[in-house]
Design a protein around this motif. Sequence first.
Motif, PDB file in Angstrom:
ATOM      1  N   PHE A 141      35.035 -18.679  51.143  1.00 19.16           N
ATOM      2  CA  PHE A 141      35.498 -17.964  52.329  1.00 19.16           C
ATOM      3  C   PHE A 141      36.974 -17.589  52.200  1.00 19.16           C
ATOM      4  O   PHE A 141      37.803 -18.423  51.832  1.00 19.16           O
ATOM      5  CB  PHE A 141      35.282 -18.814  53.587  1.00 19.16           C
ATOM      6  CG  PHE A 141      33.839 -18.922  53.983  1.00 19.16           C
ATOM      7  CD1 PHE A 141      33.218 -17.884  54.668  1.00 19.16           C
ATOM      8  CD2 PHE A 141      33.102 -20.041  53.662  1.00 19.16           C
ATOM      9  CE1 PHE A 141      31.879 -17.970  55.023  1.00 19.16           C
ATOM     10  CE2 PHE A 141      31.767 -20.146  54.020  1.00 19.16           C
ATOM     11  CZ  PHE A 141      31.149 -19.100  54.699  1.00 19.16           C
ATOM     12  N   LEU A 142      37.267 -16.336  52.514  1.00 15.87           N
ATOM     13  CA  LEU A 142      38.628 -15.812  52.541  1.00 15.87           C
ATOM     14  C   LEU A 142      38.904 -15.328  53.969  1.00 15.87           C
ATOM     15  O   LEU A 142      38.007 -14.800  54.630  1.00 15.87           O
ATOM     16  CB  LEU A 142      38.784 -14.649  51.550  1.00 15.87           C
ATOM     17  CG  LEU A 142      38.377 -14.936  50.101  1.00 15.87           C
ATOM     18  CD1 LEU A 142      38.526 -13.677  49.259  1.00 15.87           C
ATOM     19  CD2 LEU A 142      39.191 -16.079  49.519  1.00 15.87           C
ATOM     20  N   TYR A 143      40.143 -15.486  54.427  1.00 11.14           N
ATOM     21  CA  TYR A 143      40.486 -15.213  55.821  1.00 11.14           C
ATOM     22  C   TYR A 143      41.345 -13.957  55.945  1.00 11.14           C
ATOM     23  O   TYR A 143      42.312 -13.791  55.206  1.00 11.14           O
ATOM     24  CB  TYR A 143      41.191 -16.434  56.424  1.00 11.14           C
ATOM     25  CG  TYR A 143      40.215 -17.563  56.589  1.00 11.14           C
ATOM     26  CD1 TYR A 143      39.598 -17.793  57.806  1.00 11.14           C
ATOM     27  CD2 TYR A 143      39.836 -18.348  55.502  1.00 11.14           C
ATOM     28  CE1 TYR A 143      38.652 -18.795  57.957  1.00 11.14           C
ATOM     29  CE2 TYR A 143      38.886 -19.351  55.642  1.00 11.14           C
ATOM     30  CZ  TYR A 143      38.299 -19.567  56.870  1.00 11.14           C
ATOM     31  OH  TYR A 143      37.352 -20.547  57.011  1.00 11.14           O
TER      32      TYR A 143
ATOM     33  N   GLY B  49      37.864 -17.987  62.783  1.00 13.73           N
ATOM     34  CA  GLY B  49      37.393 -18.948  61.789  1.00 13.73           C
ATOM     35  C   GLY B  49      38.085 -20.296  61.858  1.00 13.73           C
ATOM     36  O   GLY B  49      38.920 -20.547  62.725  1.00 13.73           O
ATOM     37  N   MET B  50      37.733 -21.155  60.913  1.00 12.72           N
ATOM     38  CA  MET B  50      38.265 -22.519  60.867  1.00 12.72           C
ATOM     39  C   MET B  50      39.684 -22.581  60.319  1.00 12.72           C
ATOM     40  O   MET B  50      40.386 -23.568  60.512  1.00 12.72           O
ATOM     41  CB  MET B  50      37.362 -23.398  60.006  1.00 12.72           C
ATOM     42  CG  MET B  50      35.971 -23.559  60.568  1.00 12.72           C
ATOM     43  SD  MET B  50      34.917 -24.346  59.354  1.00 12.72           S
ATOM     44  CE  MET B  50      34.653 -25.901  60.145  1.00 12.72           C
ATOM     45  N   ASN B  51      40.092 -21.567  59.577  1.00 14.48           N
ATOM     46  CA  ASN B  51      41.441 -21.505  58.996  1.00 14.48           C
ATOM     47  C   ASN B  51      42.114 -20.227  59.436  1.00 14.48           C
ATOM     48  O   ASN B  51      41.493 -19.343  60.018  1.00 14.48           O
ATOM     49  CB  ASN B  51      41.365 -21.573  57.470  1.00 14.48           C
ATOM     50  CG  ASN B  51      40.834 -22.906  56.990  1.00 14.48           C
ATOM     51  OD1 ASN B  51      41.444 -23.941  57.231  1.00 14.48           O
ATOM     52  ND2 ASN B  51      39.690 -22.888  56.331  1.00 14.48           N
ATOM     53  N   ARG B  52      43.375 -20.105  59.120  1.00 10.62           N
ATOM     54  CA  ARG B  52      44.150 -18.921  59.494  1.00 10.62           C
ATOM     55  C   ARG B  52      44.611 -18.174  58.252  1.00 10.62           C
ATOM     56  O   ARG B  52      44.819 -18.763  57.187  1.00 10.62           O
ATOM     57  CB  ARG B  52      45.386 -19.318  60.325  1.00 10.62           C
ATOM     58  CG  ARG B  52      45.044 -19.946  61.653  1.00 10.62           C
ATOM     59  CD  ARG B  52      44.364 -18.936  62.589  1.00 10.62           C
ATOM     60  NE  ARG B  52      43.765 -19.586  63.728  1.00 10.62           N
ATOM     61  CZ  ARG B  52      42.458 -19.757  63.902  1.00 10.62           C
ATOM     62  NH1 ARG B  52      41.597 -19.350  63.015  1.00 10.62           N
ATOM     63  NH2 ARG B  52      41.982 -20.342  64.980  1.00 10.62           N
ATOM     64  N   TRP B  53      44.808 -16.900  58.419  1.00  8.00           N
ATOM     65  CA  TRP B  53      45.366 -16.033  57.384  1.00  8.00           C
ATOM     66  C   TRP B  53      46.742 -16.556  57.023  1.00  8.00           C
ATOM     67  O   TRP B  53      47.483 -17.027  57.894  1.00  8.00           O
ATOM     68  CB  TRP B  53      45.455 -14.617  57.948  1.00  8.00           C
ATOM     69  CG  TRP B  53      45.984 -13.587  57.026  1.00  8.00           C
ATOM     70  CD1 TRP B  53      45.245 -12.785  56.210  1.00  8.00           C
ATOM     71  CD2 TRP B  53      47.352 -13.208  56.822  1.00  8.00           C
ATOM     72  NE1 TRP B  53      46.062 -11.937  55.522  1.00  8.00           N
ATOM     73  CE2 TRP B  53      47.365 -12.178  55.875  1.00  8.00           C
ATOM     74  CE3 TRP B  53      48.562 -13.645  57.341  1.00  8.00           C
ATOM     75  CZ2 TRP B  53      48.532 -11.561  55.439  1.00  8.00           C
ATOM     76  CZ3 TRP B  53      49.725 -13.038  56.908  1.00  8.00           C
ATOM     77  CH2 TRP B  53      49.705 -12.016  55.974  1.00  8.00           C
TER      78      TRP B  53
ATOM     79  N   CYS C 161      46.929 -18.372  47.508  1.00 13.18           N
ATOM     80  CA  CYS C 161      46.814 -19.249  46.343  1.00 13.18           C
ATOM     81  C   CYS C 161      45.372 -19.272  45.843  1.00 13.18           C
ATOM     82  O   CYS C 161      44.951 -20.202  45.175  1.00 13.18           O
ATOM     83  CB  CYS C 161      47.308 -20.654  46.660  1.00 13.18           C
ATOM     84  SG  CYS C 161      46.342 -21.467  47.938  1.00 13.18           S
ATOM     85  N   VAL C 162      44.616 -18.233  46.178  1.00 14.75           N
ATOM     86  CA  VAL C 162      43.221 -18.127  45.782  1.00 14.75           C
ATOM     87  C   VAL C 162      43.041 -16.833  44.995  1.00 14.75           C
ATOM     88  O   VAL C 162      43.604 -15.797  45.340  1.00 14.75           O
ATOM     89  CB  VAL C 162      42.299 -18.094  47.027  1.00 14.75           C
ATOM     90  CG1 VAL C 162      40.852 -17.835  46.637  1.00 14.75           C
ATOM     91  CG2 VAL C 162      42.426 -19.375  47.816  1.00 14.75           C
TER      92      VAL C 162
ATOM     93  N   TYR D  30      44.758 -10.823  48.501  1.00 15.22           N
ATOM     94  CA  TYR D  30      44.088 -11.755  47.593  1.00 15.22           C
ATOM     95  C   TYR D  30      43.980 -11.119  46.218  1.00 15.22           C
ATOM     96  O   TYR D  30      43.666  -9.932  46.096  1.00 15.22           O
ATOM     97  CB  TYR D  30      42.680 -12.111  48.089  1.00 15.22           C
ATOM     98  CG  TYR D  30      42.667 -13.026  49.271  1.00 15.22           C
ATOM     99  CD1 TYR D  30      42.842 -14.395  49.117  1.00 15.22           C
ATOM    100  CD2 TYR D  30      42.469 -12.536  50.559  1.00 15.22           C
ATOM    101  CE1 TYR D  30      42.829 -15.251  50.207  1.00 15.22           C
ATOM    102  CE2 TYR D  30      42.448 -13.378  51.658  1.00 15.22           C
ATOM    103  CZ  TYR D  30      42.632 -14.724  51.466  1.00 15.22           C
ATOM    104  OH  TYR D  30      42.621 -15.571  52.543  1.00 15.22           O
ATOM    105  N   GLN D  31      44.238 -11.907  45.181  1.00 11.08           N
ATOM    106  CA  GLN D  31      44.106 -11.401  43.823  1.00 11.08           C
ATOM    107  C   GLN D  31      42.642 -11.464  43.398  1.00 11.08           C
ATOM    108  O   GLN D  31      41.964 -12.464  43.614  1.00 11.08           O
ATOM    109  CB  GLN D  31      44.952 -12.221  42.844  1.00 11.08           C
ATOM    110  CG  GLN D  31      44.957 -11.619  41.446  1.00 11.08           C
ATOM    111  CD  GLN D  31      45.822 -12.408  40.495  1.00 11.08           C
ATOM    112  OE1 GLN D  31      45.449 -13.498  40.091  1.00 11.08           O
ATOM    113  NE2 GLN D  31      46.985 -11.859  40.168  1.00 11.08           N
TER     114      GLN D  31
END
Length: 131
Positions: A15-17, A63-67, A72-73, A119-120
């Motif tokens: 998952f990406l935010y 979502g469960m996390n924030r942008w 680092c992904v 994101y890379q």
Amino acid sequence: MTDRPTAPNVLAITFLYYKDLPRAFAFYRDVMGFPLAIDQGDLAKILEIAPNAHVGLVDEAKGMNRWQQDKCVQLCVRVEDVEAWYAYLGAKGVDNLSQMFRNEKIGIRAFVFRDPEGYQVEIQEAIRAEA
């Protein structure tokens, strides 16, 4: 002690935010060509990269996390024809498209670029038989 379940895993999702989920979804669907596998409405879109490998695009406000500004992904996709992908994504004008490079130590030929929110993404192909 409880043993690990022996049933096979069914699916892998990373998952990406994102701040702008529709923009990220359009990029991965229309530019990368990943088909929508699971639609979770305005929360998330889960797209298939390869059989049983998926990327989940999540609205960071829900979502469960924030942008986060610093990413680092890296999303890496192994392909059969890295040259064709390089030409295609170059023509699409993806952000921060690198030069093609080789890493003899790990046996790949690859390039990287940035998705719409930083994101890379690495596209790579093997340059030698896998061990």
